[in-house]
Design a protein around this motif. Structure first.
Motif, PDB file in Angstrom:
ATOM      1  N   THR A  41       0.813  -1.221   0.000  1.00 17.58           N
ATOM      2  CA  THR A  41       0.000   0.000   0.000  1.00 17.58           C
ATOM      3  C   THR A  41       0.847   1.272   0.000  1.00 17.58           C
ATOM      4  OG1 THR A  41      -0.142  -0.030   2.421  1.00 17.58           O
ATOM      5  CG2 THR A  41      -1.887  -1.158   1.201  1.00 17.58           C
ATOM      6  N   ASP A  42       2.147   1.142  -0.236  1.00 15.59           N
ATOM      7  CA  ASP A  42       3.015   2.317  -0.253  1.00 15.59           C
ATOM      8  C   ASP A  42       2.521   3.374  -1.226  1.00 15.59           C
ATOM      9  OD1 ASP A  42       4.674   1.510   1.702  1.00 15.59           O
ATOM     10  OD2 ASP A  42       6.275   0.797   0.404  1.00 15.59           O
ATOM     11  N   PHE A  43       2.020   2.933  -2.381  1.00 12.01           N
ATOM     12  CA  PHE A  43       1.619   3.867  -3.428  1.00 12.01           C
ATOM     13  C   PHE A  43       0.138   3.720  -3.794  1.00 12.01           C
ATOM     14  CE2 PHE A  43       6.113   2.649  -4.048  1.00 12.01           C
ATOM     15  CZ  PHE A  43       6.695   3.873  -3.750  1.00 12.01           C
ATOM     16  N   LYS A  44      -0.649   3.210  -2.853  1.00 16.42           N
ATOM     17  CA  LYS A  44      -2.063   2.952  -3.153  1.00 16.42           C
ATOM     18  C   LYS A  44      -2.844   4.232  -3.423  1.00 16.42           C
ATOM     19  CE  LYS A  44      -3.670   2.811   1.684  1.00 16.42           C
ATOM     20  NZ  LYS A  44      -4.655   3.889   1.558  1.00 16.42           N
ATOM     21  N   ASP A  45      -2.392   5.363  -2.872  1.00 17.57           N
ATOM     22  CA  ASP A  45      -3.095   6.624  -3.081  1.00 17.57           C
ATOM     23  C   ASP A  45      -2.544   7.409  -4.274  1.00 17.57           C
ATOM     24  OD1 ASP A  45      -4.738   6.183  -0.879  1.00 17.57           O
ATOM     25  OD2 ASP A  45      -3.284   7.049   0.506  1.00 17.57           O
ATOM     26  N   TYR A  46      -1.571   6.842  -4.955  1.00 16.09           N
ATOM     27  CA  TYR A  46      -0.965   7.532  -6.092  1.00 16.09           C
ATOM     28  C   TYR A  46      -1.837   7.357  -7.340  1.00 16.09           C
ATOM     29  CZ  TYR A  46       3.480   8.306  -3.653  1.00 16.09           C
ATOM     30  OH  TYR A  46       4.455   8.725  -2.783  1.00 16.09           O
ATOM     31  N   LYS A  99       5.748  16.819  -4.754  1.00 18.05           N
ATOM     32  CA  LYS A  99       6.580  16.532  -3.582  1.00 18.05           C
ATOM     33  C   LYS A  99       6.891  15.043  -3.538  1.00 18.05           C
ATOM     34  CE  LYS A  99       5.722  18.552   0.353  1.00 18.05           C
ATOM     35  NZ  LYS A  99       5.089  18.914   1.668  1.00 18.05           N
ATOM     36  N   ASP A 100       5.862  14.212  -3.435  1.00 14.91           N
ATOM     37  CA  ASP A 100       6.022  12.750  -3.483  1.00 14.91           C
ATOM     38  C   ASP A 100       5.608  12.263  -4.865  1.00 14.91           C
ATOM     39  OD1 ASP A 100       6.588  12.007  -0.550  1.00 14.91           O
ATOM     40  OD2 ASP A 100       4.837  13.314  -0.407  1.00 14.91           O
ATOM     41  N   ARG A 119      10.075   8.762  -4.842  1.00 11.13           N
ATOM     42  CA  ARG A 119      10.444   9.762  -3.828  1.00 11.13           C
ATOM     43  C   ARG A 119       9.317   9.846  -2.808  1.00 11.13           C
ATOM     44  NH1 ARG A 119      10.749  15.585  -3.410  1.00 11.13           N
ATOM     45  NH2 ARG A 119      12.152  16.035  -1.669  1.00 11.13           N
ATOM     46  N   SER A 120       9.637   9.576  -1.560  1.00 10.96           N
ATOM     47  CA  SER A 120       8.639   9.605  -0.493  1.00 10.96           C
ATOM     48  C   SER A 120       9.143  10.457   0.659  1.00 10.96           C
ATOM     49  CB  SER A 120       8.341   8.183   0.003  1.00 10.96           C
ATOM     50  OG  SER A 120       7.541   8.218   1.168  1.00 10.96           O
ATOM     51  N   THR A 121       8.424  11.532   0.958  1.00 13.77           N
ATOM     52  CA  THR A 121       8.782  12.345   2.115  1.00 13.77           C
ATOM     53  C   THR A 121       8.291  11.697   3.414  1.00 13.77           C
ATOM     54  OG1 THR A 121       6.761  13.677   1.834  1.00 13.77           O
ATOM     55  CG2 THR A 121       8.789  14.497   0.813  1.00 13.77           C
ATOM     56  N   PHE A 122       7.426  10.679   3.294  1.00 17.00           N
ATOM     57  CA  PHE A 122       6.957   9.947   4.473  1.00 17.00           C
ATOM     58  C   PHE A 122       8.037   8.976   4.968  1.00 17.00           C
ATOM     59  CE2 PHE A 122       4.824   6.177   6.313  1.00 17.00           C
ATOM     60  CZ  PHE A 122       4.240   6.771   7.411  1.00 17.00           C
ATOM     61  N   THR A 123       8.606   8.185   4.051  1.00 15.78           N
ATOM     62  CA  THR A 123       9.679   7.259   4.425  1.00 15.78           C
ATOM     63  C   THR A 123      11.046   7.939   4.375  1.00 15.78           C
ATOM     64  OG1 THR A 123       9.931   6.469   2.144  1.00 15.78           O
ATOM     65  CG2 THR A 123       8.379   5.295   3.549  1.00 15.78           C
ATOM     66  N   ILE A 143      13.837   9.024 -24.964  1.00 18.06           N
ATOM     67  CA  ILE A 143      12.929   8.742 -23.857  1.00 18.06           C
ATOM     68  C   ILE A 143      11.574   8.349 -24.429  1.00 18.06           C
ATOM     69  CG2 ILE A 143      11.767   9.701 -21.821  1.00 18.06           C
ATOM     70  CD1 ILE A 143      14.774  11.512 -23.142  1.00 18.06           C
ATOM     71  N   ASP A 144      10.939   7.363 -23.813  1.00 22.36           N
ATOM     72  CA  ASP A 144       9.610   6.946 -24.254  1.00 22.36           C
ATOM     73  C   ASP A 144       8.819   6.451 -23.047  1.00 22.36           C
ATOM     74  OD1 ASP A 144       7.554   6.536 -26.002  1.00 22.36           O
ATOM     75  OD2 ASP A 144       8.529   4.970 -27.177  1.00 22.36           O
ATOM     76  N   ASN A 145       7.501   6.396 -23.240  1.00 21.34           N
ATOM     77  CA  ASN A 145       6.588   5.826 -22.237  1.00 21.34           C
ATOM     78  C   ASN A 145       6.770   6.445 -20.855  1.00 21.34           C
ATOM     79  OD1 ASN A 145       5.651   3.967 -24.248  1.00 21.34           O
ATOM     80  ND2 ASN A 145       7.465   2.727 -23.871  1.00 21.34           N
ATOM     81  N   LEU A 146       6.753   7.750 -20.818  1.00 23.62           N
ATOM     82  CA  LEU A 146       6.886   8.476 -19.555  1.00 23.62           C
ATOM     83  C   LEU A 146       5.574   8.426 -18.772  1.00 23.62           C
ATOM     84  CD1 LEU A 146       8.306  10.502 -17.619  1.00 23.62           C
ATOM     85  CD2 LEU A 146       7.502  12.324 -19.132  1.00 23.62           C
ATOM     86  N   LYS A 147       5.670   8.074 -17.490  1.00 18.72           N
ATOM     87  CA  LYS A 147       4.489   8.063 -16.622  1.00 18.72           C
ATOM     88  C   LYS A 147       4.863   8.638 -15.266  1.00 18.72           C
ATOM     89  CE  LYS A 147       2.744   4.225 -14.800  1.00 18.72           C
ATOM     90  NZ  LYS A 147       1.996   2.940 -14.649  1.00 18.72           N
ATOM     91  N   VAL A 148       4.063   9.581 -14.794  1.00 19.12           N
ATOM     92  CA  VAL A 148       4.293  10.228 -13.510  1.00 19.12           C
ATOM     93  C   VAL A 148       3.074   9.991 -12.626  1.00 19.12           C
ATOM     94  CG1 VAL A 148       4.803  12.388 -12.320  1.00 19.12           C
ATOM     95  CG2 VAL A 148       5.667  12.014 -14.650  1.00 19.12           C
ATOM     96  N   SER A 149       3.300   9.419 -11.442  1.00 19.25           N
ATOM     97  CA  SER A 149       2.217   9.160 -10.496  1.00 19.25           C
ATOM     98  C   SER A 149       2.513   9.888  -9.190  1.00 19.25           C
ATOM     99  CB  SER A 149       2.086   7.658 -10.228  1.00 19.25           C
ATOM    100  OG  SER A 149       1.884   6.938 -11.421  1.00 19.25           O
TER     101      SER A 149
END
Length: 231
Positions: A23-28, A92-93, A173-177, A213-219
Motif C-alpha cells: 500500500t506504499d503507493f495505493k493513493d498515487y 513533492k512525493d 520519492r517519499s517524504t513519508f519514508t 525517452i519513451d513511455n513516460l508516466k508520472v504518479s
C-alpha cells in the motif's frame, strides 16, 4: 496453546509487513503520461536548449523524444547541461517511470538524470544513473546556489548502459519514508535518505549523453499546478 499464539503473532506481523509493502503507493494516481507520438508532445516541456530535442520515429514502440546531446546551455553551478522540464506540475512525493536508450557515442561516462524539486536553475535536485560510480557520479545530488552536493554514500558500481538498448527506469520519492529509490531494469541501484520536505517541478536529461525517452508516466498522491519559466 503457546504455539498457536506464536503462529497468530507471526501471521499478524507478516500481514502487517505485506500490507505496508503493497500500500506504499495505493493513493498515487497518474498525473501525467506521454508516449511522444505527436510532434506537439514537446510543447509540454521546457528545454535548456530546445534545438537539441525532437520527436524521433524510432521509439519503444512508435515514436520517442530524442536528444541530440549537449547544446549551448551551461549550468551556472556545474550541474547537468541537458535538461527537459515538465511544465506546470509541481510535486513533492512521486513515482516516475520511463524507458531510456543511450543513442550516441560510447563515452567514458554514459548517464541519465531525473530532476525534481526544481525551483530555478540554481535550486534543484537530481538522481544520476551513471555507468561509473564515484564521489561525483551515480548518486542523488542537490544544487542550492552552489556546485552539486552528493546526498548518498559513494556507490561501488554504476550501471551497464548498452548503446541502442532500451532500459526501464523508475524513481520513487517519499517524504513519508524519507527515501529516494531508483530502479534500473527493475533492480534497485540507488537508495538514498532524503530529509528534505521540498517540492518543485520535475524533469530529465543528462550531463553529456545523446538519449531517447519513451513511455513516460508520472504518479503522485497530489500535485499543484503552477506556471513558471525555468530557462
Amino acid at each position: 496453546m503457546k504455539i498457536a499464539s506464536l503462529t497468530f503473532l507471526f501471521a499478524l506481523c507478516l500481514s502487517t509487513v505485506v500490507k505496508a509493502q503493497s500500500t506504499d503507493f495505493k493513493d498515487y494516481k497518474v498525473v501525467y503520461s506521454q508516449g511522444f507520438n505527436k510532434d506537439k508532445s514537446t510543447d509540454d516541456f521546457e528545454f535548456s536548449d530546445a534545438s537539441k530535442w525532437l520527436i524521433s520515429k524510432n521509439g519503444k514502440p512508435g515514436r520517442s523524444l530524442k536528444c541530440l546531446g549537449a547544446g549551448d546551455y551551461t549550468s551556472a553551478h556545474a550541474g547537468p547541461s541537458i535538461v527537459a522540464v515538465l511544465k506546470n506540475i509541481e510535486l513533492k512525493d512521486f513515482v516516475i517511470e520511463m524507458d531510456v536508450v543511450q543513442n550516441g557515442k560510447d563515452f567514458n561516462l554514459l548517464d541519465f538524470c531525473i530532476f525534481f524539486d526544481i525551483v530555478d536553475t540554481s535550486q534543484y535536485c537530481y538522481a544520476q544513473i551513471a555507468g561509473k560510480a564515484d564521489k561525483d557520479s551515480h548518486n542523488v545530488f542537490m544544487v542550492n546556489n552552489d556546485k552539486p552536493k552528493r546526498l548518498g554514500k559513494v556507490n561501488g558500481d554504476g550501471v551497464i548502459w548498452r548503446i541502442k538498448d532500451w532500459h526501464q527506469l523508475r524513481i520513487e520519492r517519499s517524504t513519508f519514508t524519507k527515501t529516494i529509490k531508483v530502479y534500473f531494469d527493475e533492480e534497485l541501484v540507488l537508495d538514498v535518505p532524503d530529509e528534505s520536505n521540498n517540492k518543485g517541478l520535475i524533469g530529465f536529461g543528462s550531463t553529456n549523453s545523446a538519449i531517447k525517452i519513451d513511455n513516460l508516466k508520472v504518479s503522485a498522491p497530489a500535485y499543484e499546478t503552477i506556471s513558471k519559466t525555468i530557462f
